[in-house]
Every structure is written in structure tokens, then in C-alpha cells.
Design an enzyme around this catalytic site. Structure first.
Site: not given
Ligand SMILES: [Zn+2]
Length: 307
Positions: A82, A230, A233
Site C-alpha cells: 500500500d 481500502n 482506519t
């Protein structure tokens, strides 16, 4: 199963009008929570490792954790880098066995982004490994961004067409209204812009910063080619909440396994929820292959994927 690349999975998702969750992992409990949810949901899954995760766990350890989890799973698992920052980092990950790469040149000039993405794609393609690139900028909430900043950083459809032609990248992270590291899911995606980019570009799109996007907006974007979403968090929030709950319930405990088990379970439930939301639940057959994209597409319109 051994790791698979993201190439065929994302193309199948594009055709089937569903999205594959790409979940960030930094430690063993996160890897296990993610893979366990994917196995139970019969969904393909992308585990991604950021530069921060590589600094934290070490490149080979991070890669090994995902490889072992994949080997024990009967669903396709991808090991993805990533936000790779440069050519060298991408090559190191290629050598470490990653099956999907990303070069993020969005902070560079357009021409530098084109040149470096093309170089990474050329090297990765020699090894049959696909590359995600980024055009436009998905900003960081910690930088104090305004609505105006988000608008100004969005992907330009004409430039996207030029970029894909010149770089040969396999999937494209587009800036269409999301911001990284948001803890409130309130943003709405610019669907008109996604459609406009789709008219110019046929490869799969990637959504970064999904934790800050309203879920109905995420779902609305999937038929226009958002095939990799994605999630980072939100998993960190779940992990931390699980840990806080465990410490409150077991204040005298000194065995880390008893605390971290709560975190692993919390991560798993968020991943399960996202897999169902993205329409990828039930898209893997008992032999580990994907059901026909057309079947998924049809099932999605009837209100749920089926084998
Ligand atoms: Zn990102």
C-alpha cells in the site's frame, strides 16, 4: 492456497459489479481477523501492508504473516504493498513475494508520476505482478484539509486516460471525494466524476480513505468500476476499542492473548461487515475459485451474491 495476484480478481469484480476489500494489517491479530472473516464469508481478500507497517513489523515478517494465513485459507488472498513510495521499495516487495504492488506518485509532478509508475509497471510485469498507481491526490485528514482542497485534488478524466496509456498500470487509485484517516463516515463520493473517468479508462479503480465515506455512497460507486476498496482506519478503531473493552473487563489480566483476542474478534466483525457491503460475500466456490462474474452480477441485482 498460495497467494494470488490482484489482476484477475479485480477484473472479475469489475465484470461482476462487486468490490474486493483491501484491509491493512500491521500485526498477527489483524492478519488473522481479516483472513478468518474472508474464509467464513467465502470472499476473496486483499491484505495490504503500508510503509508504516513494514517499518513496524519488518518486511519479511509482514510478508510471512500474510503468506502463512493465505496458505491455511481456502479463499484467494493477495499480499499488496500500500502506497509504495519509490521504485526500490516496490522491487524489495517483489523480492519478498508480494503479489500486488502500488507506486504512489501523486505528490510528484505529473511527468514524474508517469515516468516512475511506468518503470515500476515494467519491472513488475516481467514477474507477472500487477501495479496500482494513483492519479489526483487522496489527501490526509491530519493535514487539516478543506472541502476546496479535496475538490482541487480530484482526478482529471482526460489526464487519467493519458496516464493509463503511458504507464501500463493495472488499476488506478482515483481521488473522487474521500480523505485518508477519517474516523467519521460522512463524505459523499463524486459519482459524476467516477462515471466521467470510467468513460475514458477501462481498468479497475481503487478507493482509498473509505473509512471517511458514507457507506451508501461507497455502494453507489461500485457499479462504475470501484473494484478495490481500502479499509484501514476503521480496522484500527475496532482494534483499539476491542483492547479498551478487554482491559476494562479484565483489569487484573497480564496475559496479552486474553486482551488481543478481543481486538482480533473486533477486526474480524468489521471486515465481515465490509465484505457483505461490497458484494463479495459468497463469490468464492468450495474449490477456491471465483463464481462466474455474470452470476454474481445477476445475484447482486436480486439482492445478494450466491454460488
Ligand atoms: Zn491510501
Amino acid at each position: 492456497m498460495p497467494l494470488v495476484t490482484s489482476k484477475d480478481l479485480l477484473l472479475a469484480a469489475l465484470e461482476g459489479h462487486f468490490a474486493i476489500g483491501a484491509f491493512n494489517a500491521n500485526n498477527m491479530e489483524q492478519v488473522q481477523g481479516i483472513v478468518d472473516a474472508a474464509v467464513e464469508e467465502k470472499a476473496p481478500v486483499i491484505l495490504q501492508v503500508s510503509q508504516g507497517a513494514i517499518r513496524y513489523a519488518g518486511l519479511d515478517t509482514a510478508a510471512a504473516l500474510v503468506k502463512i494465513a493465505a496458505a491455511e485459507a481456502n479463499v484467494p488472498v493477495v499480499l499488496h504493498l500500500d502506497h509504495g513510495t519509490d521504485v526500490e521499495q516496490n522491487v524489495r516487495c517483489l523480492r519478498a513475494g508480494f503479489t500486488s504492488l502500488m507506486f504512489d506518485g501523486s505528490k510528484k509532478t505529473y511527468e514524474e508520476n508517469v515516468a516512475t509508475t511506468a518503470k515500476v509497471a515494467q519491472i513488475a510485469h516481467w514477474c507477472n505482478i500487477p501495479v496500482e498507481a494513483e492519479l489526483g491526490k487522496v489527501l490526509q485528514s491530519t493535514d487539516g484539509v478543506t472541502e476546496k482542497d479535496v475538490q482541487a485534488a480530484m482526478t482529471n478524466p482526460d489526464q487519467a486516460q493519458d496516464f493509463i496509456t503511458r504507464t501500463g498500470c493495472d488499476s488506478l487509485a482515483i481521488a473522487v471525494g474521500s480523505v485518508h484517516a477519517m474516523q467519521q463516515a460522512a463524505a459523499k463520493l463524486d459519482i459524476a466524476r467516477i462515471k466521467a473517468i470510467r468513460e475514458k479508462v477501462s481498468i479497475p479503480f481503487v478507493l482509498h480513505g473509505s473509512s471517511g465515506v458514507a457507506e451508501e455512497s461507497e455502494v453507489e460507486a461500485i457499479p462504475y468500476g470501484i473494484t478495490k476498496i481500502n479499509v484501514a482506519t476503521m480496522l484500527n478503531v475496532a482494534f483499539a476499542e476491542g483492547l479498551r473493552k478487554a482491559m476494562a473487563e479484565l483489569p487484573d489480566n497480564v496475559d496479552p492473548r486474553k486482551w488481543l483476542g478481543y481486538s482480533r474478534d473486533a477486526v474480524k466483525e468489521v471486515v465481515r461487515h465490509k465484505i457483505r457491503l461490497f458484494g463479495s460475500s459468497g463469490t468464492v466456490t468450495s474449490s477456491g475459485g471465483l463464481v462466474s462474474p455474470k452470476t454474481v452480477h445477476r445475484a447482486a441485482h436480486l439482492g445478494g451474491a450466491e454460488e
